[in-house]
Design an enzyme around this catalytic site. Structure first.
Site, PDB file in Angstrom:
ATOM      1  N   HIS A 265      36.252 129.895  32.056  1.00  0.00           N
ATOM      2  CA  HIS A 265      37.356 130.720  32.534  1.00  0.00           C
ATOM      3  C   HIS A 265      38.619 130.566  31.713  1.00  0.00           C
ATOM      4  O   HIS A 265      39.085 131.521  31.091  1.00  0.00           O
ATOM      5  CB  HIS A 265      37.633 130.401  34.005  1.00  0.00           C
ATOM      6  CG  HIS A 265      38.501 131.421  34.681  1.00  0.00           C
ATOM      7  ND1 HIS A 265      39.758 131.735  34.256  1.00  0.00           N
ATOM      8  CD2 HIS A 265      38.260 132.215  35.747  1.00  0.00           C
ATOM      9  CE1 HIS A 265      40.268 132.672  35.033  1.00  0.00           C
ATOM     10  NE2 HIS A 265      39.375 132.988  35.939  1.00  0.00           N
ATOM     11  N   HIS A 474      65.824 136.897  60.183  1.00  0.00           N
ATOM     12  CA  HIS A 474      66.232 138.176  59.608  1.00  0.00           C
ATOM     13  C   HIS A 474      67.588 138.100  58.903  1.00  0.00           C
ATOM     14  O   HIS A 474      68.106 139.129  58.480  1.00  0.00           O
ATOM     15  CB  HIS A 474      66.279 139.244  60.703  1.00  0.00           C
ATOM     16  CG  HIS A 474      64.909 139.724  61.109  1.00  0.00           C
ATOM     17  ND1 HIS A 474      63.922 138.863  61.533  1.00  0.00           N
ATOM     18  CD2 HIS A 474      64.350 140.968  61.139  1.00  0.00           C
ATOM     19  CE1 HIS A 474      62.824 139.560  61.814  1.00  0.00           C
ATOM     20  NE2 HIS A 474      63.057 140.827  61.583  1.00  0.00           N
TER      21      HIS A 474
END
Lengths: 668, 668
Positions: A265, A474
């Protein structure tokens, strides 16, 4: 030599160029090029419509190597088909100053359509390209005049398929029915750490079918070019759904010792194994960087084919211009992307003292710009009603509609990567909008836009604890500074409606990189800038309110966004006590840092060391402007859930505290 | 009152409590509580095994409201089943200092199992909980002694299902066959901006089947509690695959004007519509926060049931302790999580001058710690061979194995969120590893760990341009500073093997928040710290090499990680010119900032203003330590593809340049 033999020779040229270059660099990923060379060859030789002599030909098919670690496969393709990528660049793979970096970089190498490597991004970029193509086709094509008409191909890997960003983008592509998007999946069951089965056993084909994709399979991807060819042809014929072709391959195909294993790989094969691989492929074991003449001629024919295709298209565009002169002019304007004269002449203005959220002001500005700049094309991640970025009357971009409002869904990361893809494609100026706190979800895509100098515009609203009741999940706190840390990204946080207009103006005019507009949810007063005037945002920071004429500057207050009006109020408190304070609005650090030392020193005179910065975010970084002797009033903690004005007060964002900090510094 | 009537009454109590609280706050999301109340009620009343009088009972079922915007549904459930969440907290929804913030916050509200709101996170947290449960069950359960045995439930929304992080986590959950994970999907086809069909038309059930999940459907989720009950029962019976129950609901169910529309999603209904909704539900229209006595009694019985279940489990644990005393002691140790005596007594040491990458040194340290601390449990995103975090002999955690090495796949974001879930669950100390540049992919999950003070350990390697050939997509530049900006996260970048050992020691001992270990790919010399000694990393920064005894300090060099040895070399160059420079190693800014002013001033004497910082990352922020008069030698651009040592040289990370900066400052 039979056609099949020649095809095989071409495929093996791709393979051996890749392993030779990787071996010489002693660094790289041979597994993918060895396994995916057949599909890449078939695609490029039989299907891909491109012109190596003009990599920017607009109507070319796009090809994205999402599995960017297989870069040598792409470089070999570019070299062999006649792009400006000579053999000495192949031989300088991964070296300082070469055009063949470890992972493909857009803008550096002719023919590289996208910067890839961080997995999943390229797959989502391709969705953006296909989406831009469809948008422009809907807008400009007319019966008999298909001037925008190309495919977008991507080569994706196991890693791409595992990444959430690719999943989000695939879901949206299926929803939109992007039929001219075709992904070839190098399905080799091996990842860096070993067999993919360590972590991955889902049915990818079924998943993409669930997204609404057309799914094909090629069982012998290493050895059956004809099956690959047939699958691509079938995918091209399917115009209503994007296509996924699962091509079963062997990672490191041909390497006697490493094929089919993770060892192939991410590391060079080693010299002996390179030779053994060449032998196993029937190649000249001793040859290095060998390109047989027949291969060079066969694959190099792409230049002739490409030039013919491009010229035919140019003729079609000429015919289009005859038949539809106005549309043709509009089309040219889209492609050029130059801002039309007077594009910003009619931006709205506001009364001093009016209470306007910068998201609302920016929205009004955006509407005006959108009318003048029809290639402004973007959308939001299911928060357009809150971020106010929907273009009024623009219509929805969907499976059938030519609308301008792109509904990305609750898919922030894909939104970012798709916008990059739209910009790569050209013909549109992308913008993306969500709450500022969710910029984190998009960050890997924002980084690539920055790396590529792509002028994507981010409209990030709800920019501080001013968000209020939604609470700390948030409320951005660290986001301003963490994004200021990103090279090439300009972060603009306007103080009021006037600066919000300038912020959009600034973003539209900028071409060097992405720009973030960071906007308030809550109303802010339109400031009195009699002494400064609009336009100074273009220098990044400016004196908004100064000390009385002739007075010495006792202190400087520096602020951004919603805290500028706070600084102005603090200045008044100080003035009442005989302390002369200057207020500097600093909406864009990056642009201010680019100004001359003279200008910077005129705004922040070095002799004035009593400096207080105030910003409803972390204080880290503010020492840049206030030094060790100044004070930065920030929020070095997460927020809380309560009405925004309560939070501002509880966390100390009050004129009294700001004025108090100045008094402390001055000892008065 | 029939059972069905009582059930309905309970469901409508949940609904009306939610809309009343949202109305009083004039802020919140009524749509989900109205639609999802039936499934929540059935789950909590008929299935969820929990003890409201002991929210931390270890073997309780876990329930995650991934759709955190529906927080009032959860608060109503907690209130009605007898958690310490009295009515006045319900009535202070979203107010300063309340226990009922806008989105659920773990650690703040008894019974809240996860901080949710940023979509997709809770769904992935639940996977982490189920995974931790299975790991502990595999490790500790013995025939006849199932002391770890609970379900994990999550309530997810359209937005969760669209987010990539949830997709990644679901794929892994399917791969691992987490049969005791059950997700209820509030399938209401409406998102904030309008119908979900604006952006979402995939077949969610088919997608989850592709992941290997068992998929159920409930068609009348608003009105058919029996069908919900049957679906949950079927899901519980399926032990080999996680279950997804698609519950078709109507957002804002009951609201005459807003049900089924986006208007019900994120804004209070309005007083008139609240009353109309109550009427439509057959509720007392004028009543506010009404909890009928029968409802209170029926749902409050959870306390009795829960206490009985907990006591039965305690008895089972006692029996287990009799039968398996050693295991029981190990189990208690896992749950307590206190570091055992001598846990760090045998950490390796290194010779001064040896060349060791900090990732390699850290790996050796981790092996030693892992042997002493069996509840250290984590893994990597397909890069364990490069980050070197695989526990030798630990085995793979997979569908059948009780191994300690978790293969998250190429799913960094889910890895982060799953680690948070594992920590929420308890009994394990999670760590997560990938390349530092990909910390961006995990960032939203890292933020939540920080917000929650969760001591997750991140092992991020390949920490700078030292990465080399992989190029700018793989080279962190802005990451150090952008993560230092995050509250509660400690970023530790060790200078050499000795500091790497201390870094692991520091991370393990820390409980106040997550810790990032930022490690080099390349070898670094083990430094001579005769004047400092190991252990000073615990103070964040320390004098590594000082000026000659009795000499004045002409200048201070401050560095982190791979640049510390560079500073040491620069100090030698300066010393040869008679300039006395102190070298400060500053591996952890956050910890140094927490030290006393006396200590900080002893390391960085205020009188010494000639200060040069050097770090192979952006210079933003370094003014914190060098002031306006100092210099920060950083990299304010992206990297490039070339061997690492070439990049270091080309980008100016040389002793000569560092020494030159000092000379410039001193004018010598």
């Amino acid at each position: 030599m039979t056609t099949a033999d020649l095809d095989q020779r071409c495929i093996d040229t791709l393979r051996t160029l890749a392993i030779d270059a990787i071996q010489r660099a002693n660094s790289g990923h041979p597994g993918l090029p060895l396994g995916a060379a057949p599909m890449a060859y078939v695609l490029w030789q039989q299907h891909l419509r491109h012109d190596p002599s003009d990599p920017s030909w607009f109507n070319r098919d796009r090809f994205v190597l999402s599995a960017g670690h297989g870069s040598m496969l792409l470089y070999a393709l570019l070299h062999l088909t006649g792009y400006e990528l000579p053999m000495d660049e192949i031989q300088r793979f991964r070296q300082w100053g070469s055009k063949t970096p470890g992972h493909p970089e857009w803008g550096l190498t002719p023919g590289v359509e996208a910067t890839t490597g961080p997995l999943g991004q390229g797959a989502a970029n391709a969705v953006g390209m296909a989406l831009a193509e469809r948008h422009l086709a809907q807008r400009f094509n007319r019966p008999g005049h298909e001037i925008v008409d190309h495919y977008t191909y991507a080569l994706i890997s196991d890693g791409d398929v595992m990444e959430g960003v690719a999943a989000e983008a695939a879901s949206l592509a299926g929803h939109l029915g992007l039929g001219k998007l075709i992904c070839l999946y190098d399905d080799n069951d091996v990842t860096l750490d070993g067999p993919a089965s360590l972590a991955f056993s889902e049915d990818v084909g079924q998943r993409y079918q669930a997204y609404g994709w057309h799914v094909h399979r090629v069982e012998a991807g290493d050895t059956d070019p004809a099956a690959i060819d047939a699958a691509i042809a079938a995918a091209k014929a399917e115009r209503d759904r994007p296509s996924l072709i699962l091509v079963r391959t062997t990672i490191g195909y041909g390497s006697p010792a490493k094929a089919g294993t993770a060892a192939a790989h991410g590391s060079p094969l080693g010299e002996a194994e390179v030779a053994a691989t060449k032998s196993a492929l029937g190649w000249e074991a001793e040859a290095q960087f060998l390109v047989p003449d027949q291969v060079a001629a066969h694959m190099g024919a792409a230049r002739t084919r490409g030039a013919e295709a491009r010229q035919a298209w140019q003729a079609a565009v000429d015919a289009y211009a005859q038949a539809h002169p106005d549309l043709a002019a509009a089309f040219r304007a889209c492609l050029a992307g130059d801002l039309p004269a007077g594009w910003d002449a009619e931006l709205p203005s506001w009364e001093v003292g009016a209470q306007v959220a910068t998201r609302s002001a920016a929205s009004k500005v955006q509407q005006v710009i959108a009318a003048k700049v029809p290639w402004l094309f973007g959308g939001d991640a299911d928060l357009g009603c809150s971020t106010k970025t929907l273009i009024a009357g623009g219509g929805d971009f969907d499976r059938t509609g030519a609308g301008r409002n792109l509904h990305f869904g609750v898919r922030e990361h894909a939104m970012g990567a798709i916008c990059n893809g739209m910009h790569y494609h050209g013909g549109v100026r992308p913008y993306a909008s969500t709450f500022f706190v969710f910029s984190d979800y998009m960050r890997p895509a924002v980084r690539l836009a920055a790396l590529n100098h792509q002028p994507v515009i981010y409209v990030w609203t709800h920019d501080s604890i001013g968000v209020g009741e939604d609470g700390p999940t948030h409320q951005p706190v660290e986001h301003l500074m963490s994004l200021r840390a990103m090279p090439h990204l300009d972060v603009v946080r306007p103080a009021d409606a006037v600066e919000a207009a300038d912020a959009w103006r600034y973003a539209m005019a900028r071409s060097e990189g992405p720009t973030a507009l960071v906007l308030s949810r809550q109303n802010l007063p339109v400031l009195d800038r009699a002494e400064a005037g609009p336009g100074d945002l273009g220098r990044g920071a400016y004196v908004l309110a100064d000390v009385p004429a002739g007075a010495d500057i006792d202190a400087i207050l520096i602020a951004t966004g919603s805290e500028v009006s706070l600084a102005v109020a603090a200045r008044a408190l100080l003035g009442a006590d005989g302390i002369a304070a200057r207020v500097v609005s600093m909406p864009c650090w990056e642009q201010f840092a680019r100004q001359s030392a003279e200008y910077r020193d005129s705004v922040l005179p070095p002799a004035v060391t009593a400096r207080v910065a105030v910003e409803a975010g972390v204080s880290l970084g503010w020492a840049t402007w206030v030094g060790l002797g100044g004070r930065a009033l920030g929020l070095d903690r997460f927020g809380a859930s309560a009405p925004g004005e309560v939070l501002m007060r509880e966390f100390g964002f009050t004129p009294e505290r700001v004025a108090g900090a100045v008094r402390e510094l001055l000892g008065r």
